[in-house]
Design a protein around this motif. Structure first.
Motif, mmCIF file in Angstrom:
data_model
loop_
_atom_site.group_PDB
_atom_site.id
_atom_site.type_symbol
_atom_site.label_atom_id
_atom_site.label_comp_id
_atom_site.label_asym_id
_atom_site.label_seq_id
_atom_site.Cartn_x
_atom_site.Cartn_y
_atom_site.Cartn_z
ATOM 1 N N PRO B 8 0.819 -1.205 0.000
ATOM 2 C CA PRO B 8 0.000 0.000 0.000
ATOM 3 C C PRO B 8 0.860 1.266 0.000
ATOM 4 N N LYS B 9 0.255 2.336 -0.496
ATOM 5 C CA LYS B 9 0.918 3.635 -0.457
ATOM 6 C C LYS B 9 0.247 4.457 0.635
ATOM 7 N N ILE B 10 1.036 4.699 1.669
ATOM 8 C CA ILE B 10 0.457 5.381 2.833
ATOM 9 C C ILE B 10 0.830 6.856 2.825
ATOM 10 N N GLY B 11 -0.181 7.696 3.035
ATOM 11 C CA GLY B 11 0.055 9.122 3.207
ATOM 12 C C GLY B 11 -0.100 9.469 4.683
ATOM 13 N N VAL B 12 0.883 10.188 5.226
ATOM 14 C CA VAL B 12 0.821 10.547 6.651
ATOM 15 C C VAL B 12 0.700 12.066 6.772
ATOM 16 N N TYR B 13 -0.301 12.525 7.476
ATOM 17 C CA TYR B 13 -0.576 13.960 7.575
ATOM 18 C C TYR B 13 -0.581 14.374 9.041
ATOM 19 N N ILE B 14 0.345 15.260 9.365
ATOM 20 C CA ILE B 14 0.474 15.689 10.759
ATOM 21 C C ILE B 14 -0.155 17.072 10.896
ATOM 22 N N CYS B 15 -1.018 17.205 11.867
ATOM 23 C CA CYS B 15 -1.727 18.474 12.068
ATOM 24 C C CYS B 15 -1.039 19.284 13.169
ATOM 25 N N GLU B 16 -0.895 20.572 12.918
ATOM 26 C CA GLU B 16 -0.331 21.435 13.960
ATOM 27 C C GLU B 16 -1.398 21.884 14.944
ATOM 28 N N CYS B 17 -2.640 21.839 14.472
ATOM 29 C CA CYS B 17 -3.790 22.303 15.258
ATOM 30 C C CYS B 17 -3.517 23.702 15.811
ATOM 31 N N GLY B 18 -3.288 24.633 14.899
ATOM 32 C CA GLY B 18 -2.870 25.964 15.338
ATOM 33 C C GLY B 18 -1.532 25.820 16.001
ATOM 34 N N ILE B 19 -1.515 26.055 17.335
ATOM 35 C CA ILE B 19 -0.295 25.711 18.064
ATOM 36 C C ILE B 19 -0.585 24.656 19.125
ATOM 37 N N SER B 22 1.678 21.894 17.767
ATOM 38 C CA SER B 22 3.048 22.270 17.388
ATOM 39 C C SER B 22 3.801 23.019 18.489
ATOM 40 N N ALA B 23 3.100 23.546 19.482
ATOM 41 C CA ALA B 23 3.810 24.214 20.578
ATOM 42 C C ALA B 23 4.572 23.203 21.432
ATOM 43 N N THR B 24 4.151 21.961 21.395
ATOM 44 C CA THR B 24 4.798 20.939 22.219
ATOM 45 C C THR B 24 5.547 19.919 21.363
ATOM 46 N N VAL B 25 4.867 19.430 20.327
ATOM 47 C CA VAL B 25 5.457 18.395 19.481
ATOM 48 C C VAL B 25 6.178 19.061 18.312
ATOM 49 N N ASN B 26 7.398 18.656 18.051
ATOM 50 C CA ASN B 26 8.120 19.168 16.888
ATOM 51 C C ASN B 26 7.581 18.471 15.639
ATOM 52 N N VAL B 27 6.622 19.132 15.023
ATOM 53 C CA VAL B 27 5.861 18.538 13.934
ATOM 54 C C VAL B 27 6.763 18.198 12.743
ATOM 55 N N GLU B 28 7.716 19.082 12.457
ATOM 56 C CA GLU B 28 8.596 18.820 11.311
ATOM 57 C C GLU B 28 9.400 17.536 11.506
ATOM 58 N N LYS B 29 9.859 17.318 12.731
ATOM 59 C CA LYS B 29 10.617 16.096 13.009
ATOM 60 C C LYS B 29 9.737 14.865 12.825
ATOM 61 N N TYR B 45 2.785 18.205 6.819
ATOM 62 C CA TYR B 45 2.082 18.792 7.951
ATOM 63 C C TYR B 45 1.376 20.055 7.500
ATOM 64 N N TYR B 46 0.374 20.433 8.281
ATOM 65 C CA TYR B 46 -0.405 21.618 7.944
ATOM 66 C C TYR B 46 -0.983 22.203 9.221
ATOM 67 N N LYS B 47 -1.299 23.484 9.160
ATOM 68 C CA LYS B 47 -1.806 24.218 10.334
ATOM 69 C C LYS B 47 -3.080 23.570 10.908
ATOM 70 N N TYR B 48 -4.070 23.386 10.040
ATOM 71 C CA TYR B 48 -5.325 22.757 10.471
ATOM 72 C C TYR B 48 -5.703 21.700 9.446
ATOM 73 N N VAL B 72 -3.849 10.223 9.667
ATOM 74 C CA VAL B 72 -3.821 11.610 10.122
ATOM 75 C C VAL B 72 -3.446 11.604 11.594
ATOM 76 N N ALA B 73 -2.408 12.355 11.925
ATOM 77 C CA ALA B 73 -2.018 12.484 13.325
ATOM 78 C C ALA B 73 -2.471 13.858 13.779
ATOM 79 N N SER B 74 -3.518 13.872 14.603
ATOM 80 C CA SER B 74 -4.079 15.159 15.027
ATOM 81 C C SER B 74 -4.771 14.973 16.351
ATOM 82 N N CYS B 75 -6.074 15.276 16.377
ATOM 83 C CA CYS B 75 -6.836 15.184 17.625
ATOM 84 C C CYS B 75 -7.380 13.771 17.809
ATOM 85 N N SER B 76 -8.352 13.650 18.712
ATOM 86 C CA SER B 76 -8.927 12.339 19.007
ATOM 87 C C SER B 76 -9.805 11.870 17.857
#
Lengths: 152, 663
Positions: B8-19, B22-29, B45-48, B72-76
């Motif tokens: 499979p081809k997996i796409g992974v999308y990390i959300c900054e959820c504003g801050i 991203s204020a705690t987790v280093n999203v770029e890493k 990754y993207y802001k929202y 998608v790595a974001s909220c619940s």
């Protein structure tokens, strides 16, 4: 050396130990409780990685055994309080199943590394307390001895 | 739809959820790390991520890069799983090829001061989600028809409003009420704050509307005993308790109650036991339905089998409606959705003996005061204790609420009903001295502050006390003395306690029957406190009124209308998608041992036999419509003969191994 000094040295030696703990949370109560802990900004140690399952009763004992033999330092299973199961009676089965499993694990000295807790959807604070308690208990126990054995 | 089977081809999308993240987790890493994981084609990754542009990123990759599994790595997932599933569907991908990693509630918010460790945890969570995503298979949703009827449990103002609103949409509605009449608590109230309109005058027309409505079937003196099934297809067992009166014959004339040998000797619950009734009764004269009921715990005939020569009620009834042999009747209702509107109880002030309740008849609760001041009450609306008008009245607020050792919540209505009570005494008793002991006056609603100011200007003295300060009410020489710390003692004729709204004391049974949860305050728990305040975690069951938390009448009516709208949606759609994440038997592994059948709480599994290769093969069959996907079968099966889609043994094992770094 006094008892207190002994304790301090022990803590220092184990100070670097960051346990890896696996959590299984039921979707309806404990996962929601964990969400609430986050929303309420209750802080707890980052050592427990949680997998969402629909009901605590679906946690196959094999997953727990596998995790322990693969080197997890501890396993937490959390579900709805007895009587509050979303699926009527699943958590009663969980309770019996984990009790039986712990009995088996006693023979291998692993039974203290498995935790069963009840956390409801409104118990965010309790979730944070449970994670803190479990993490501290595992830090006290030290690394999973089987992990070392495999490594050798 | 094309799927890349084994690779499979997996796409992974990390959300900054504003801050928020991203204020705690280093999203770029985390993004960089995700790129190193097997089968990951793209990681961004993207802001929202949940916003339109965020969703567009995912859709674009599905279309242009052939991404066929999305993480998608974001909220619940309890928050946005449906949102992202819809994104996949829009882009032509099966919505179940989606997995979420919760790096907000379970990570950034919970480890705000441990940035590095939180980033490592986020990586772990993403790695686990990717491992599962690799094994996800497309699933087909199952559509089932929805029964075009609704059930409302509870016939107070919230249940009445909800039933009328659902029925007005042309949906057949059952309204089940456990007492002999609908009306609930609101029927017991005299006036309503802050407008002072008469409670009965605005409630009784609605009660009549319910009775007359062609699409409402009223089941009073009835109890919901059992609920089976699922959204769209609930099967509800209701016990219609024996009234010992044939309601088709009873005309409500009341001659039976006049003739009853216990007339004026039975405590009257509707009047909070301040008045007396007969053993055969209607709770109040405007009852709907206006049909009499025999109290089986009091009726002499029902208890002893004999009442004089011939039961006088039976003799008095010209319609021949009384039937002491009547039995309970059990009926089954098929409904599509359910609204719970079971109301509230009042805090029992005997739990706090310092208030002197129960020791003196001069200390009463707010609801008792309502009956005392109501023109339909036991005194006909004259405020009197032992036959005399009280000249000095003290009101004490926050009894059983805002208590850190008990009910921590604010009961929300007490400040205003106390102001109303004080105003009513001022209106009815000339020259009365009125004191309110309060801690904070919470006049938050429309017109509340204005009403509070008006009452204060009527010469009612508001005295502030801290909640933890000692207060004591003691009887002395036919009066009650209120001793509040830091204030002079007051010798009062009457003390009214502003007792808190609490969850029904006996609600536990119904909560279990409905499989809905209660919060720490025991009120029913809504799925989301802000965005889904009327929904329970059980699909198809909705909440209205005080069973969800203390509310005044306007809020109750608003919530009931909202619950009615929510409950009508699946019914008006006529069909509903069932979650395909249900059990599936792997026939080649299943040997028909049937261990799984007994644990299944929904009786969704049956043992069957069929001919295979000339021999009888035993196997288990799963009923998709009944299965709710709990998975107890999967954990019970020793042979991997049954799985639950979306949570299979391999999928969860892969997550465990990913966490522990085992490949």
């Amino acid at each position: 050396m006094t008892k207190k000094e002994e304790k301090v040295i022990e803590m220092d030696e184990k100070g670097d130990f960051e346990p890896k703990i696996l959590g299984f949370l039921c979707n309806w109560c404990s996962y929601a409780g964990a969400d609430l802990a986050g929303v309420s900004r209750y802080q707890y140690p980052p050592n427990v990685q949680c997998i969402r399952v629909m009901c605590s009763s679906r946690v196959d004992p094999m997953w727990i055994l596998k995790a322990l033999t693969d080197g997890a330092d501890g396993v937490l299973i959390a579900g709805c309080h007895p009587g509050d199961c979303h699926y009527v009676e699943g958590n009663y089965r969980t309770r019996r199943r984990i009790a039986a499993l712990k009995k088996i694990l006693e023979n291998y000295g692993l039974s203290d590394r498995v935790f069963l807790e009840w956390v409801s959807a409104s118990e965010g604070k309790k979730f944070a307390e449970v994670i803190t308690k479990v993490t501290n208990a595992i830090k006290e126990l030290g690394p999973n001895p089987y992990k070392k054995r495999w490594e050798i | 739809m094309k799927l890349n089977g084994e690779s499979p081809k997996i796409g992974v999308y990390i959300c900054e959820c504003g801050i928020n993240i991203s204020a705690t987790v280093n999203v770029e890493k985390v993004v960089e790390y995700a790129r190193t994981l097997p089968n990951v084609t793209v990681s961004r990754y993207y802001k929202y991520m949940c916003s339109d542009p965020g969703q567009a990123l995912i859709k674009k990759d599905i279309k242009e890069l052939g991404v066929d599994r999305v993480v998608v790595a974001s909220c619940s997932p309890r928050m946005h799983e449906p949102t992202f599933r819809a994104v996949l569907e829009d882009a032509g991908l099966n919505p179940y090829c989606f997995e979420m990693a919760n790096i907000r509630e379970h990570c950034s918010w919970a480890h705000a001061h441990e940035k590095e460790k939180a980033t490592e945890k986020a990586k772990d969570l993403v790695r686990m989600a990717v491992a599962k995503a690799k094994l996800l298979r497309p699933l087909e949703k199952k559509e089932v028809p929805v029964i075009r009827t609704a059930l409302v449990i509870g016939g107070g103002i919230s249940g009445i409003q909800a039933a009328l609103e659902v029925a007005n949409k042309g949906i057949k509605t059952y309204l089940v009420e456990r007492s002999p009449s609908i009306g609930g608590r609101m029927a017991q109230l005299d006036k309503t704050f802050p407008t002072l309109d008469c409670s009965a005058c605005i409630l009784t027309p609605k009660m009549v509307d319910v009775a007359r409505h062609p699409d409402i079937e009223l089941l009073t003196y009835s109890i919901v005993e059992k609920v089976d099934g699922y959204i769209g297809n609930f099967k509800v067992t209701v016990r219609k308790k024996a009234r010992y009166v044939d309601i088709d014959k009873c005309v409500g004339c009341g001659r039976c109650a006049e003739a009853c040998r216990l007339k004026g000797r039975v405590d009257d619950e509707f009047n909070e036991n301040l008045g007396k009734r007969s053993a055969i009764y209607v709770p109040f004269p405007q009852a709907v339905p206006l049909k009499y009921t025999i109290d089986p715990n009091k009726c002499i005939y029902l208890k002893t089998g004999k009442c004089g020569e011939f039961p006088p009620c039976k003799k008095a009834c010209e319609a021949n409606a009384i039937n002491h042999e009547q039995k309970d009747e059990v009926v089954e209702l098929d409904v599509g959705t359910i609204i719970v509107a079971t109301g509230y109880d009042l805090f029992d002030p005997t739990e706090k003996p310092e208030y002197g309740y129960g020791k003196s008849n001069r200390v009463i609760t707010g609801l008792e005061f309502e009956r005392l001041v109501s023109s339909s009450g036991p005194t006909g609306g004259h405020i009197e204790i032992d036959g005399k008008e009280p000249k000095k009245v003290v009101f004490i607020q926050c009894v059983g609420s805002r208590d850190r050792k008990g009910n921590e919540y604010c009961s929300r209505v007490c400040c205003m009903y106390t102001a109303k009570h004080a105003h009513l005494v001022r209106e009815k008793v000339r020259g009365a001295e009125l004191t309110v002991y309060y801690t904070d006056v919470r006049a938050f609603g429309k017109g509340f502050e204005e009403f509070y100011n008006r009452v204060k200007d009527e010469g009612i003295s508001y005295m502030r006390r801290e909640l933890d300060d000692p207060i004591e009410v003691v009887e002395k020489d036919g009066k009650v003395v209120v001793k509040a710390d830091g204030h002079p003692d007051i010798e009062a004729d009457l003390v009214v306690l502003a007792t808190a709204i609490i969850q029904r004391k006996d609600i536990g049974g119904l909560a279990k029957v409905l499989r809905i949860s209660q919060g720490a305050d025991r009120f029913f728990l809504e799925v989301h406190p802000k965005l889904r305040p009327m929904d329970t975690a059980t699909r198809g069951i909705f909440l209205a009124g005080c069973c969800q938390g203390p509310k005044d009448i306007p809020d109750t009516v608003a919530q009931a209308s909202g619950a009615a709208a929510r409950a009508a949606i699946p019914i008006l759609h006529g069909k509903i998608d069932l979650d395909p994440q249900t059990s599936e038997v792997i026939d080649k592994n299943c040997d028909g041992c049937a261990y799984c059948i007994d644990p299944c709480p929904y009786k969704a599994l049956t043992l069957i036999e069929y001919m295979r290769d000339g021999a009888i093969k035993k196997t288990v069959e799963a009923n998709e419509a009944l299965c709710q996907g709990c998975g107890v079968c999967q954990a019970t099966c020793p042979k991997q003969g049954i799985i639950v889609r979306g949570f299979t043994l391999e999928q969860i094992s892969a997550m465990v191994q990913a966490l522990l770094g085992v490949t």
